[in-house]
Design an enzyme around this catalytic site. Structure first.
Site, PDB file in Angstrom:
ATOM      1  N   THR A 194       0.823  -1.034  -0.128  1.00  0.00           N
ATOM      2  CA  THR A 194       0.157  -0.095   0.089  1.00  0.00           C
ATOM      3  C   THR A 194       1.045   1.426  -0.072  1.00  0.00           C
ATOM      4  OG1 THR A 194       0.049   0.152   2.484  1.00  0.00           O
ATOM      5  CG2 THR A 194      -1.744  -1.260   1.237  1.00  0.00           C
ATOM      6  N   GLU A 339      -5.754  -3.835  -0.946  1.00  0.00           N
ATOM      7  CA  GLU A 339      -6.068  -4.936  -0.058  1.00  0.00           C
ATOM      8  C   GLU A 339      -7.064  -5.818  -0.825  1.00  0.00           C
ATOM      9  OE1 GLU A 339      -5.494  -2.064   0.719  1.00  0.00           O
ATOM     10  OE2 GLU A 339      -4.651  -1.846   2.863  1.00  0.00           O
ATOM     11  N   LYS A 447     -15.183  16.794  10.680  1.00  0.00           N
ATOM     12  CA  LYS A 447     -16.235  16.544  11.893  1.00  0.00           C
ATOM     13  C   LYS A 447     -16.448  17.946  12.417  1.00  0.00           C
ATOM     14  CE  LYS A 447     -14.335  11.934  12.779  1.00  0.00           C
ATOM     15  NZ  LYS A 447     -13.018  11.901  12.118  1.00  0.00           N
ATOM     16  N   TRP A 452     -20.913  14.413  10.683  1.00  0.00           N
ATOM     17  CA  TRP A 452     -19.867  14.367   9.897  1.00  0.00           C
ATOM     18  C   TRP A 452     -20.268  15.156   8.380  1.00  0.00           C
ATOM     19  CZ3 TRP A 452     -18.559   8.455   9.611  1.00  0.00           C
ATOM     20  CH2 TRP A 452     -17.810   7.941  10.733  1.00  0.00           C
TER      21      TRP A 452
HETATM   22  P1  ADP Z   1      -3.757   3.742  -1.125  1.00  0.00           P
HETATM   23  O1  ADP Z   1      -3.976   5.023  -1.819  1.00  0.00           O
HETATM   24  O2  ADP Z   1      -4.141   3.896   0.240  1.00  0.00           O
HETATM   25  O3  ADP Z   1      -2.292   3.320  -1.415  1.00  0.00           O
HETATM   26  P2  ADP Z   1      -5.309   2.099  -2.726  1.00  0.00           P
HETATM   27  O4  ADP Z   1      -4.584   2.730  -4.067  1.00  0.00           O
HETATM   28  O5  ADP Z   1      -5.352   0.858  -2.411  1.00  0.00           O
HETATM   29  O6  ADP Z   1      -4.190   2.520  -1.744  1.00  0.00           O
HETATM   30  O7  ADP Z   1      -6.489   3.034  -2.512  1.00  0.00           O
HETATM   31  C1  ADP Z   1      -7.988   2.576  -2.081  1.00  0.00           C
HETATM   32  C2  ADP Z   1      -8.518   3.652  -1.559  1.00  0.00           C
HETATM   33  O8  ADP Z   1      -8.863   4.660  -2.581  1.00  0.00           O
HETATM   34  C3  ADP Z   1      -9.727   3.393  -0.983  1.00  0.00           C
HETATM   35  O9  ADP Z   1     -10.044   2.827   0.249  1.00  0.00           O
HETATM   36  C4  ADP Z   1     -10.749   4.801  -1.354  1.00  0.00           C
HETATM   37  O10 ADP Z   1     -10.458   5.473  -0.086  1.00  0.00           O
HETATM   38  C5  ADP Z   1     -10.005   5.242  -2.556  1.00  0.00           C
HETATM   39  N1  ADP Z   1     -10.813   4.908  -3.513  1.00  0.00           N
HETATM   40  C6  ADP Z   1     -10.738   3.984  -4.736  1.00  0.00           C
HETATM   41  N2  ADP Z   1     -11.581   4.072  -5.745  1.00  0.00           N
HETATM   42  C7  ADP Z   1     -12.470   5.093  -5.116  1.00  0.00           C
HETATM   43  C8  ADP Z   1     -13.537   5.741  -5.714  1.00  0.00           C
HETATM   44  N3  ADP Z   1     -14.095   5.213  -6.939  1.00  0.00           N
HETATM   45  N4  ADP Z   1     -14.135   6.699  -5.323  1.00  0.00           N
HETATM   46  C9  ADP Z   1     -13.664   7.330  -3.830  1.00  0.00           C
HETATM   47  N5  ADP Z   1     -12.612   6.743  -3.467  1.00  0.00           N
HETATM   48  C10 ADP Z   1     -11.915   5.732  -4.087  1.00  0.00           C
END
Ligand code: ADP
Length: 550
Positions: A194, A339, A447, A452
């Site tokens: 991640t 994940e 918040k 929220w």
């Molecule tokens: P990170 O950016 O934490 O490395 P990821 O690329 O796996 O990890 O991103 C996952 C996160 O991206 C999700 O938990 C969510 O918050 C956000 N995300 C992914 N797709 C969307 C979407 N279509 N709309 C809003 N948020 C999104």
């Protein structure tokens, strides 16, 4: 892995493990002449077929075997979307080793951390990354050799990189005589970290089984809807959650593959779309911003581009409308995370939506969508109590399914599941007919007075304003309400808008108390390694910000 009870009468079907090597074998056997086109780091266009890709993957698998790479060993890649990277996807995982794709946009120290954490045995990298590899190679404790993914004439005469070898030399020196081994489908196949916006990155370790199931599910018509008639250009990098699985799902269908290499600017992507008759693509909103700006500035249209998946962060409705109405490109809004391999939901309309007025259809399409079969979701409150699917109640989003992690690599972060469900860290609503909509990441929620405010809604409204290029909304300290929204805006080149006009623009579009208290203009928003806006950086930047009413 759980042990489920066995029935006294078991089914009598072939027990054939689901293995990644079977995808490239299938592509070679049934779609052998179909093309893979790559814009190379060198700048030229390279073309060959699935048959060629399979041949070279087997040669590379032989090379790995000679290196002494064994089942379960991790092999790293630092590479753009291109044919050599695809060969490694199959050579490494297909031979039983674990493909560890590394995000080159991370800091060299962070890269060294994950290479060491993963205990990578070898590291393959593209020409672009010679200086990067030079910066961290000395800190890699387990890497026995580095391989430059280039022709011999591109090898540097002098370098600080120890034991550097040439990819094409390995291909030349090895035979394609290689039988893909057959082993347990639950064996590890690939490892993605991640992005570690908070703390050190953690690894998601996929299996052959999870990857194959994810590939099957993601090609379905209400998901990515990829078929052999498509020409697919993955803009989403192969170093970010395996380009959302496209290096597996595209060969599985036999579609033509078009790789953009490192050139992700609007002009380069557009040219490739047109030259290679691309029908389908996938990427995060920030890349599409570049493409749409280029297309608009040059008065262009798309001749074959029909469909794109947008995810990774919320797709601004204004962008979706431009694609749909101005260029006739269908946008499939998708949601997932590292994940989750990563696909969890995709948004398409069902028959019962067809008769809805256009604005109601658009409202459905703006959601993150329906669970793809295999994934189950629920929303819960902070005590873990399940909340109702009424499209309004929002809560913490939990998921489960066969391509969702059970734990992080090496147990980092301890027990992550809650009663068998994975907490996504996202806050969402679910409509009675199962459409999920993300209101925010829990750490980005504003918040205000115990209530929220979802920052995504506020950003989407701002981005629909004709003078706004990009917007991010964060909570800043307020003595009475704890936090109130501050809108941070990048204006479109040559456009102008005032703070008062933008605040007024929210009138009637949202509950009055959600309206941002203030607006500030910046030249650019900080973008992270995966192309997403870094809210934590913006919060840091405006930590001391004094709101006008505070
Ligand atoms: P990170 O950016 O934490 O490395 P990821 O690329 O796996 O990890 O991103 C996952 C996160 O991206 C999700 O938990 C969510 O918050 C956000 N995300 C992914 N797709 C969307 C979407 N279509 N709309 C809003 N948020 C999104």
């Amino acid at each position: 892995m759980s042990n489920y009870p066995k029935s006294p009468l078991m089914g009598q079907m072939m027990s054939q493990p689901l293995l990644i090597s079977s995808i490239i074998q299938h592509a070679d056997r049934y779609f052998g002449d179909n093309e893979i086109v790559s814009r190379r780091v060198e700048g030229d266009i390279h073309r060959y077929t699935y048959r060629d890709c399979h041949t070279r993957s087997r040669k590379m698998a032989n090379a790995l075997q000679k290196f002494g790479v064994k089942m379960g060993d991790r092999v790293g890649t630092l590479a753009w979307n291109g044919y050599r990277h695809l060969e490694l996807y199959y050579a490494i995982s297909g031979s039983g080793a674990v493909l560890h794709t590394i995000n080159p946009r991370l800091h060299p120290e962070q890269i060294a951390y994950i290479v060491n954490h993963a205990e990578d045995q070898y590291l393959f990298f593209d020409l672009t990354f010679i200086p990067l590899v030079e910066a961290f190679a000395a800190h890699c404790k387990t890497v026995k050799g580095f391989i430059l993914m280039a022709d011999r004439d591109r090898m540097p005469a002098e370098t600080k990189i120890p034991n550097l070898q040439c990819y094409e030399d390995l291909i030349e020196a090895n035979s394609a005589d290689y039988e893909w081994p057959v082993f347990d489908e639950n064996s590890a196949s690939s490892l993605c970290y991640t992005s570690g916006t908070t703390g050190n990155p953690k690894g998601a370790l996929y299996s052959h089984r999870s990857t194959l199931l994810h590939s099957y599910a993601s090609t379905m018509p209400d998901a990515l809807n990829v078929s052999s008639r498509d020409a697919v250009l993955p803009v989403v990098p192969m170093f970010h959650v395996n380009a959302w699985g496209l290096p597996y799902s595209v060969p599985l269908t036999g579609a033509k593959m078009v790789f953009p290499g490192p050139s992700l600017d609007g002009k380069s992507v557009y040219e490739l779309f047109e030259q290679e008759k691309v029908t389908f693509s996938a990427g995060v909103p920030t890349v599409w911003l570049g493409l749409l700006t280029y297309v608009a500035q040059n008065n262009l249209t798309f001749s074959t581009f029909k469909r794109t998946v947008i995810g990774g962060s919320a797709c601004p409705p204004a962008m979706m409308k431009t694609f749909r109405h101005q260029y006739g490109v269908e946008v499939v809004h998708a949601w997932g995370m590292t994940e989750m391999s990563p696909l969890g939901t995709a948004c398409t309309l069902q028959s019962h939506h067809q008769s809805l007025p256009e604005d109601e259809k658009q409202a459905v399409l703006e959601k993150q969508g329906h669970a793809i079969f295999g994934v189950d979701m629920k929303i819960v409150d902070d005590q873990g109590k399940e909340l109702s699917w009424d499209g309004e109640t929002y809560g913490n989003l939990l998921v489960k399914g066969p391509w969702i992690i059970e734990r992080y690599f090496k147990g980092e972060g301890g027990e992550v599941l809650q009663d068998g469900w994975f907490p996504t860290g996202d806050v969402a609503t679910i409509s009675p007919d199962g459409y999920m909509q993300i209101t925010d990441r829990s750490k980005d929620v504003i918040k205000s007075g115990g209530e929220w405010i979802g920052s995504i809604d506020l950003e989407n409204i701002a981005m629909a304003h004709p003078a706004v290029q990009q917007a991010a909304c964060i909570g800043v300290f307020h003595p009475k309400w704890d936090e109130r929204p501050l809108l941070v805006v990048v204006k479109k080149p040559g456009a102008d808008v005032t703070k008062e006009e933008l605040i007024k623009y929210y009138d009637g579009k949202i509950a009055k108390w959600w309206t941002p208290d203030d607006v500030t203009f910046v030249d650019a928003l900080p973008i992270g390694a995966t192309g997403k806006v870094l809210k934590n950086k913006i919060r840091e930047q405006f930590k001391e910000y004094k709101l006008p009413t505070a």
